[in-house]
Design a protein around this motif. Structure first.
Motif, PDB file in Angstrom:
ATOM      1  N   LYS A 321      12.179  -4.337  39.423  1.00  0.00           N
ATOM      2  CA  LYS A 321      12.971  -4.563  40.642  1.00  0.00           C
ATOM      3  C   LYS A 321      12.210  -4.064  41.862  1.00  0.00           C
ATOM      4  O   LYS A 321      12.151  -4.727  42.912  1.00  0.00           O
ATOM      5  CB  LYS A 321      14.312  -3.824  40.498  1.00  0.00           C
ATOM      6  CG  LYS A 321      15.290  -4.061  41.637  1.00  0.00           C
ATOM      7  CD  LYS A 321      15.971  -5.408  41.501  1.00  0.00           C
ATOM      8  CE  LYS A 321      17.033  -5.594  42.578  1.00  0.00           C
ATOM      9  NZ  LYS A 321      17.655  -6.928  42.510  1.00  0.00           N
ATOM     10  N   ILE A 322      11.591  -2.881  41.712  1.00  0.00           N
ATOM     11  CA  ILE A 322      10.815  -2.312  42.820  1.00  0.00           C
ATOM     12  C   ILE A 322       9.600  -3.174  43.126  1.00  0.00           C
ATOM     13  O   ILE A 322       9.272  -3.446  44.290  1.00  0.00           O
ATOM     14  CB  ILE A 322      10.379  -0.868  42.470  1.00  0.00           C
ATOM     15  CG1 ILE A 322      11.609   0.043  42.384  1.00  0.00           C
ATOM     16  CG2 ILE A 322       9.400  -0.330  43.501  1.00  0.00           C
ATOM     17  CD1 ILE A 322      11.309   1.413  41.828  1.00  0.00           C
ATOM     18  N   GLN A 323       8.902  -3.652  42.089  1.00  0.00           N
ATOM     19  CA  GLN A 323       7.710  -4.481  42.290  1.00  0.00           C
ATOM     20  C   GLN A 323       8.052  -5.749  43.072  1.00  0.00           C
ATOM     21  O   GLN A 323       7.361  -6.118  44.015  1.00  0.00           O
ATOM     22  CB  GLN A 323       7.084  -4.848  40.947  1.00  0.00           C
ATOM     23  CG  GLN A 323       6.471  -3.673  40.205  1.00  0.00           C
ATOM     24  CD  GLN A 323       5.959  -4.071  38.833  1.00  0.00           C
ATOM     25  OE1 GLN A 323       5.863  -5.245  38.517  1.00  0.00           O
ATOM     26  NE2 GLN A 323       5.649  -3.069  38.009  1.00  0.00           N
ATOM     27  N   LEU A 362      16.277   4.401  51.644  1.00  0.00           N
ATOM     28  CA  LEU A 362      15.790   3.396  50.696  1.00  0.00           C
ATOM     29  C   LEU A 362      14.388   3.734  50.200  1.00  0.00           C
ATOM     30  O   LEU A 362      14.106   3.671  48.998  1.00  0.00           O
ATOM     31  CB  LEU A 362      15.792   2.011  51.350  1.00  0.00           C
ATOM     32  CG  LEU A 362      15.172   0.877  50.513  1.00  0.00           C
ATOM     33  CD1 LEU A 362      15.981   0.662  49.242  1.00  0.00           C
ATOM     34  CD2 LEU A 362      15.084  -0.395  51.335  1.00  0.00           C
ATOM     35  N   VAL A 363      13.489   4.099  51.123  1.00  0.00           N
ATOM     36  CA  VAL A 363      12.105   4.429  50.750  1.00  0.00           C
ATOM     37  C   VAL A 363      12.078   5.632  49.822  1.00  0.00           C
ATOM     38  O   VAL A 363      11.292   5.689  48.862  1.00  0.00           O
ATOM     39  CB  VAL A 363      11.252   4.661  52.001  1.00  0.00           C
ATOM     40  CG1 VAL A 363       9.871   5.198  51.608  1.00  0.00           C
ATOM     41  CG2 VAL A 363      11.107   3.374  52.802  1.00  0.00           C
ATOM     42  N   ASP A 368      11.032   7.921  44.525  1.00  0.00           N
ATOM     43  CA  ASP A 368      11.477   8.747  43.402  1.00  0.00           C
ATOM     44  C   ASP A 368      11.520   7.937  42.114  1.00  0.00           C
ATOM     45  O   ASP A 368      11.177   8.430  41.029  1.00  0.00           O
ATOM     46  CB  ASP A 368      12.869   9.324  43.698  1.00  0.00           C
ATOM     47  CG  ASP A 368      12.837  10.345  44.831  1.00  0.00           C
ATOM     48  OD1 ASP A 368      13.910  10.654  45.390  1.00  0.00           O
ATOM     49  OD2 ASP A 368      11.727  10.832  45.161  1.00  0.00           O
ATOM     50  N   ALA A 369      11.965   6.676  42.213  1.00  0.00           N
ATOM     51  CA  ALA A 369      12.033   5.838  41.020  1.00  0.00           C
ATOM     52  C   ALA A 369      10.644   5.544  40.468  1.00  0.00           C
ATOM     53  O   ALA A 369      10.446   5.485  39.247  1.00  0.00           O
ATOM     54  CB  ALA A 369      12.766   4.539  41.344  1.00  0.00           C
ATOM     55  N   LEU A 375      14.805   6.434  33.822  1.00  0.00           N
ATOM     56  CA  LEU A 375      15.906   6.192  34.751  1.00  0.00           C
ATOM     57  C   LEU A 375      17.156   5.803  33.963  1.00  0.00           C
ATOM     58  O   LEU A 375      17.088   5.032  33.007  1.00  0.00           O
ATOM     59  CB  LEU A 375      15.535   5.069  35.727  1.00  0.00           C
ATOM     60  CG  LEU A 375      14.397   5.376  36.713  1.00  0.00           C
ATOM     61  CD1 LEU A 375      14.034   4.131  37.483  1.00  0.00           C
ATOM     62  CD2 LEU A 375      14.778   6.503  37.663  1.00  0.00           C
ATOM     63  N   SER A 376      18.278   6.365  34.384  1.00  0.00           N
ATOM     64  CA  SER A 376      19.551   6.063  33.732  1.00  0.00           C
ATOM     65  C   SER A 376      20.151   4.801  34.330  1.00  0.00           C
ATOM     66  O   SER A 376      19.652   4.247  35.317  1.00  0.00           O
ATOM     67  CB  SER A 376      20.509   7.239  33.902  1.00  0.00           C
ATOM     68  OG  SER A 376      20.833   7.407  35.279  1.00  0.00           O
ATOM     69  N   GLU A 377      21.267   4.369  33.729  1.00  0.00           N
ATOM     70  CA  GLU A 377      21.965   3.192  34.252  1.00  0.00           C
ATOM     71  C   GLU A 377      22.487   3.460  35.663  1.00  0.00           C
ATOM     72  O   GLU A 377      22.431   2.595  36.536  1.00  0.00           O
ATOM     73  CB  GLU A 377      23.112   2.824  33.313  1.00  0.00           C
ATOM     74  CG  GLU A 377      23.904   1.593  33.785  1.00  0.00           C
ATOM     75  CD  GLU A 377      25.038   1.250  32.838  1.00  0.00           C
ATOM     76  OE1 GLU A 377      25.110   1.865  31.755  1.00  0.00           O
ATOM     77  OE2 GLU A 377      25.856   0.385  33.185  1.00  0.00           O
ATOM     78  N   PHE A 378      22.945   4.699  35.887  1.00  0.00           N
ATOM     79  CA  PHE A 378      23.448   5.056  37.229  1.00  0.00           C
ATOM     80  C   PHE A 378      22.333   4.977  38.267  1.00  0.00           C
ATOM     81  O   PHE A 378      22.511   4.467  39.369  1.00  0.00           O
ATOM     82  CB  PHE A 378      24.045   6.471  37.190  1.00  0.00           C
ATOM     83  CG  PHE A 378      24.503   6.973  38.536  1.00  0.00           C
ATOM     84  CD1 PHE A 378      23.707   7.830  39.284  1.00  0.00           C
ATOM     85  CD2 PHE A 378      25.710   6.556  39.068  1.00  0.00           C
ATOM     86  CE1 PHE A 378      24.120   8.276  40.527  1.00  0.00           C
ATOM     87  CE2 PHE A 378      26.143   7.000  40.304  1.00  0.00           C
ATOM     88  CZ  PHE A 378      25.337   7.866  41.048  1.00  0.00           C
ATOM     89  N   ASP A 379      21.136   5.476  37.888  1.00  0.00           N
ATOM     90  CA  ASP A 379      19.998   5.415  38.812  1.00  0.00           C
ATOM     91  C   ASP A 379      19.647   3.977  39.145  1.00  0.00           C
ATOM     92  O   ASP A 379      19.332   3.636  40.291  1.00  0.00           O
ATOM     93  CB  ASP A 379      18.790   6.124  38.193  1.00  0.00           C
ATOM     94  CG  ASP A 379      19.035   7.597  37.976  1.00  0.00           C
ATOM     95  OD1 ASP A 379      18.437   8.158  37.028  1.00  0.00           O
ATOM     96  OD2 ASP A 379      19.811   8.190  38.750  1.00  0.00           O
TER      97      ASP A 379
END
Length: 398
Positions: A321-323, A362-363, A368-369, A375-379
């Motif tokens: 998603k980040i990419q 957002l940044v 952090d991600a 990463l959890s589902e919440f993250d």
């Protein structure tokens, strides 16, 4: 009559010129240690192989081009014999070692001269082939026999050897030291095994043409081999030449074995490649334009995303998603997304029209991600919500 291709003519002239040059130029001395019985170079063993039958008369010395296992299982060895191996690195597996031990146990003899000996052989016979570190190298180190009738007053110096190899005896009850170096370390031993004997020697250079034909060291090899009883002797060449004789080799194998032909082969191969690259560009026909297929990647991405989410692979899905989001920013605003720092945040806020606080949050989530290993589902949901909110605030990314 068609005009001859100039590229092929240039290639042909180059190949012929190089072959003629290489054929007629003086050949440099090849100092590579091959230990082959058909090599006349300094560190081949042709001289010893040709002279040995005179020592073993009236019995002959037969070359062997089979692996140890095949030789000992396929050859008629009903009479006692000697098996001689001279090489740099002796390579035998467990099955070959088992056959070799059984061969000696029946009353035969094996003479091995090699720098590198397998640990399995040393464990079975009670010795270890060791080597000192490079700082202990000494090309002036002398070697000599322990037998007073074979000893030479000044000893023997094989100055192409660095003098670092020696043997460690672990079972002295079955072992006799036949030769030592000037440091009094064993370099030649005899091990009684069953009814036969193993002779272990770790200076194979002593058996090469250079030292067999040098008056100062010419008698060393024959004195060492004099410990072998006068029996039919087999000279192993599999360790140095492999299984096939020259008349069994393919044309390609022969070409690769000859330096001049090998270079000519490479010149022709690369010449043809260059011809295809450069000449082919001039004669190739026009490549038709093919319309690209319809872009169905969006549906594919959605399907893959659902699969990742259902499998609980939240970290992998978040990274993708980040990419994709950073790729959109690069395409939309021409930003460098390598480093998500303060300058990046301010530039993104200016170009997107979003508030500096919203952009900074957002940044920070993105950064952090990227650094997180899990990463959890919440993250994942938090990150996705932040990205979607940012896109909605900027029409170009929605």
């Amino acid at each position: 009559m068609p005009k001859p291709n100039k590229y092929l003519l240039i290639l042909l002239v180059t190949v012929v010129a190089y072959v003629l040059f290489d054929y007629y130029r003086p050949k440099p001395i090849d100092w590579k240690p091959t230990y082959r019985n058909d090599d006349k170079i300094p560190f081949g063993t042709q001289a010893l192989f040709e002279l040995l039958p005179d020592v073993m008369k009236p019995l002959s010395v037969k070359p062997v081009r089979l692996p140890v296992y095949n030789f000992l299982t396929e050859t008629d060895l009903s009479t006692r014999s000697n098996y001689l191996l001279v090489c740099h690195d002796l390579t035998i597996d467990r099955s070959e070692l088992s056959k070799l031990l059984a061969y000696v146990k029946r009353g035969n003899n094996v003479f091995i001269s090699a720098y590198v000996l397998p640990d399995s052989l040393g464990i079975a016979l009670g010795f270890k082939a060791d080597e000192k570190n490079q700082s202990k190298a000494d090309t002036t180190l002398r070697q000599n026999f322990t037998n007073s009738q074979l000893r030479k007053t000044s000893g023997y110096n094989f100055f192409h050897d660095d003098g670092r190899n020696f043997l460690i005896i672990k079972k002295p009850q079955n072992t006799t030291v036949l030769g030592r170096n000037a440091r009094n370390e064993p370099v030649f031993i005899r091990i009684q095994y069953g009814k036969g004997q193993f002779f272990i020697h770790n200076l194979p250079l002593a058996f090469t043409n250079y030292y067999v034909l040098d008056p100062k060291t010419s008698d060393y090899a024959f004195k060492a081999l004099s410990y072998l009883p006068v029996l039919p002797t087999y000279w192993d060449e599999y360790q140095t030449q492999g299984r096939f004789d020259e008349d069994q080799q393919s044309i390609f194998r022969y070409i690769r074995s000859q330096p001049a032909l090998n270079w000519a082969y490479y010149l022709v191969a690369f010449g043809l490649i260059f011809y295809v690259i450069f000449a082919g560009k001039r004669t190739q026909r026009i490549i038709p334009v093919i319309e690209p297929l319809a872009n169905t990647s969006l549906d594919f991405v959605k399907t893959v995303g659902r699969v990742y989410f259902q499998q609980g692979d939240h970290h992998n899905l978040a990274q993708k998603k980040i990419q994709y989001f950073l790729a959109e920013l690069r395409e939309r605003y021409g930003l460098n997304t390598t480093t998500l720092d303060k300058d990046f945040t301010e530039t993104l806020a200016q170009k997107s029209g979003a508030s500096i606080q919203e952009t900074a949050d957002l940044v920070r989530l993105l950064r952090d991600a990227q650094k997180s290993i899990s990463l959890s589902e919440f993250d994942l949901l938090t990150l996705n919500k932040a990205i979607e909110n940012f896109k909605q605030s900027e029409p170009g990314l929605s």
